[in-house]
Design an enzyme around this catalytic site. Structure first.
Site, mmCIF file in Angstrom:
data_model
loop_
_atom_site.group_PDB
_atom_site.id
_atom_site.type_symbol
_atom_site.label_atom_id
_atom_site.label_comp_id
_atom_site.label_asym_id
_atom_site.label_seq_id
_atom_site.Cartn_x
_atom_site.Cartn_y
_atom_site.Cartn_z
ATOM 1 C CG ASP A 1 8.635 -31.040 34.491
ATOM 2 O OD1 ASP A 1 9.097 -29.994 34.289
ATOM 3 O OD2 ASP A 1 8.660 -31.502 35.882
ATOM 4 C CB SER A 2 13.240 -30.646 34.271
ATOM 5 O OG SER A 2 12.345 -30.321 35.502
ATOM 6 C CB CYS B 1 8.449 -27.717 32.282
ATOM 7 S SG CYS B 1 9.885 -27.048 32.655
ATOM 8 C CD GLU C 1 12.834 -34.400 40.013
ATOM 9 O OE1 GLU C 1 12.603 -35.239 39.597
ATOM 10 O OE2 GLU C 1 11.885 -33.273 40.138
ATOM 11 C CB CYS D 1 7.620 -24.324 39.351
ATOM 12 S SG CYS D 1 8.610 -25.929 39.363
ATOM 13 C CG HIS E 1 9.123 -29.892 40.465
ATOM 14 N ND1 HIS E 1 9.348 -29.732 39.098
ATOM 15 C CD2 HIS E 1 9.944 -31.091 40.653
ATOM 16 C CE1 HIS E 1 10.213 -30.420 38.627
ATOM 17 N NE2 HIS E 1 10.552 -31.377 39.633
HETATM 18 N N1 DGL Z 1 8.890 -28.319 36.674
HETATM 19 C C1 DGL Z 1 9.452 -27.203 36.104
HETATM 20 C C2 DGL Z 1 8.640 -25.870 35.936
HETATM 21 O O1 DGL Z 1 7.608 -25.981 35.784
HETATM 22 C C3 DGL Z 1 11.121 -27.075 36.188
HETATM 23 C C4 DGL Z 1 11.683 -27.105 37.506
HETATM 24 C C5 DGL Z 1 13.084 -27.357 37.181
HETATM 25 O O2 DGL Z 1 13.638 -28.130 36.547
HETATM 26 O O3 DGL Z 1 14.010 -26.241 37.559
HETATM 27 O O4 DGL Z 1 9.288 -24.977 35.809
#
Ligand code: DGL
Length: 275
Positions: A17-18, A80, A161, A193, A195
């Site tokens: 993931d990021s 992600c 984050e 997402c 997150h």
């Molecule tokens: N967790 C990520 C997603 O599912 C990326 C969030 C990001 O880095 O903008 O899209």
């Protein structure tokens, strides 16, 4: 159909993931498969992915996939949504003959297509995911009978984050995003997402139980189990279940969050794959 059965079964599952978001997926996989070893890569040097161009996210995804293969991973889980929307095809094309590749969108698109006939659902996600229109396209490829309304919520991933959840600031941001005509009358909401499971409680509280708030991590973990079984790749009983975490740029917030999910067992290293 590639044959993966010759691969060492005790090799790790690679997940990326990021940043910390994919840890929600890693944790769901670990809960279902505690003996499997995992290698997690958080591309903190490029966070957030949601605002980056499709070409950049594709390039990052391909490089990280290579890193995971260099670490002997037997499967790649793109944990992600933005990378699944922008880079999953390229990753699957490039390494799909060497290892199975799983994205976070297809398993939940399948679930929604089966369970929300004749109803409207919402998707909240990064700008990259929303602009790609991946959710309406994948769901409508299965059925046209679900109305899908998407809303970009770009502040949420950086907010999470930074550790802002379950407080007044996160509540105000979440409310101002959800209180929007595009999300009126929905029966289900996809947290598009990885997150967002960290704010699932706050999102559910906004809807007071009237909307099914869906987090893809359980569906993805289920897909990982099915794929390992189908390809004969489940680890053997002597597998040590090692958990390794890498970031492209060391951040204390990542270390703390990884600790929250996985406790003491965390072995966090910096991998400067972009130098
Ligand atoms: N967790 C990520 C997603 O599912 C990326 C969030 C990001 O880095 O903008 O899209």
């Amino acid at each position: 159909m590639p044959d993966f059965s010759f691969m060492p079964k005790n090799s790790p599952i690679g997940i990326f993931d990021s940043g910390i978001g994919g840890l929600t997926v890693a944790k769901a996989i670990h809960d279902l498969l505690p003996n499997e070893s995992l290698v997690y890569f958080g591309d903190t040097a490029h966070l957030p992915y949601g605002d980056k161009s499709a070409a950049s996210v594709r390039k990052f995804s391909l490089r990280i996939a290579r890193f995971l293969l260099e670490n002997d991973c037997k499967m790649i889980v793109i944990a992600c949504n933005t990378a699944s929307a922008r880079g999953a095809r390229a990753v699957a094309k490039w390494v799909g003959k060497e290892v199975p590749v799983i994205n976070v969108i297809d398993p939940i698109a399948q679930h929604v297509a089966q369970h929300f006939h004749g109803q409207k659902i919402g998707v909240i996600a990064t700008k990259g995911t929303v602009n790609s229109r991946v959710y309406p396209r994948r769901i409508h490829a299965i059925t046209r009978d679900v109305e899908v309304s998407t809303r970009a919520t770009p502040l949420l991933a950086p907010m999470i984050e930074e550790g802002f959840f379950n407080n007044n600031i996160s509540k105000a941001v979440i409310h101002s995003y959800l209180d929007n005509p595009s999300l009126m009358d929905i029966k289900g909401l996809i947290l598009g997402c990885t997150h967002y499971p960290l704010i699932k409680r706050e999102v559910s509280a906004f809807y007071k139980g009237s909307v099914d708030v869906m987090d893809s991590s359980l569906f993805v973990a289920g897909e990982v189990v099915r794929t390992l079984d189908e390809k004969g790749l489940r680890c053997q009983s002597d597998c040590e279940g090692k958990l390794s975490f890498y970031v492209s740029d060391f951040t204390d917030s990542f270390r703390q969050s990884a600790g929250l999910f996985f406790g003491e067992r965390i072995d966090l290293q910096e991998a400067r794959i972009w130098d």
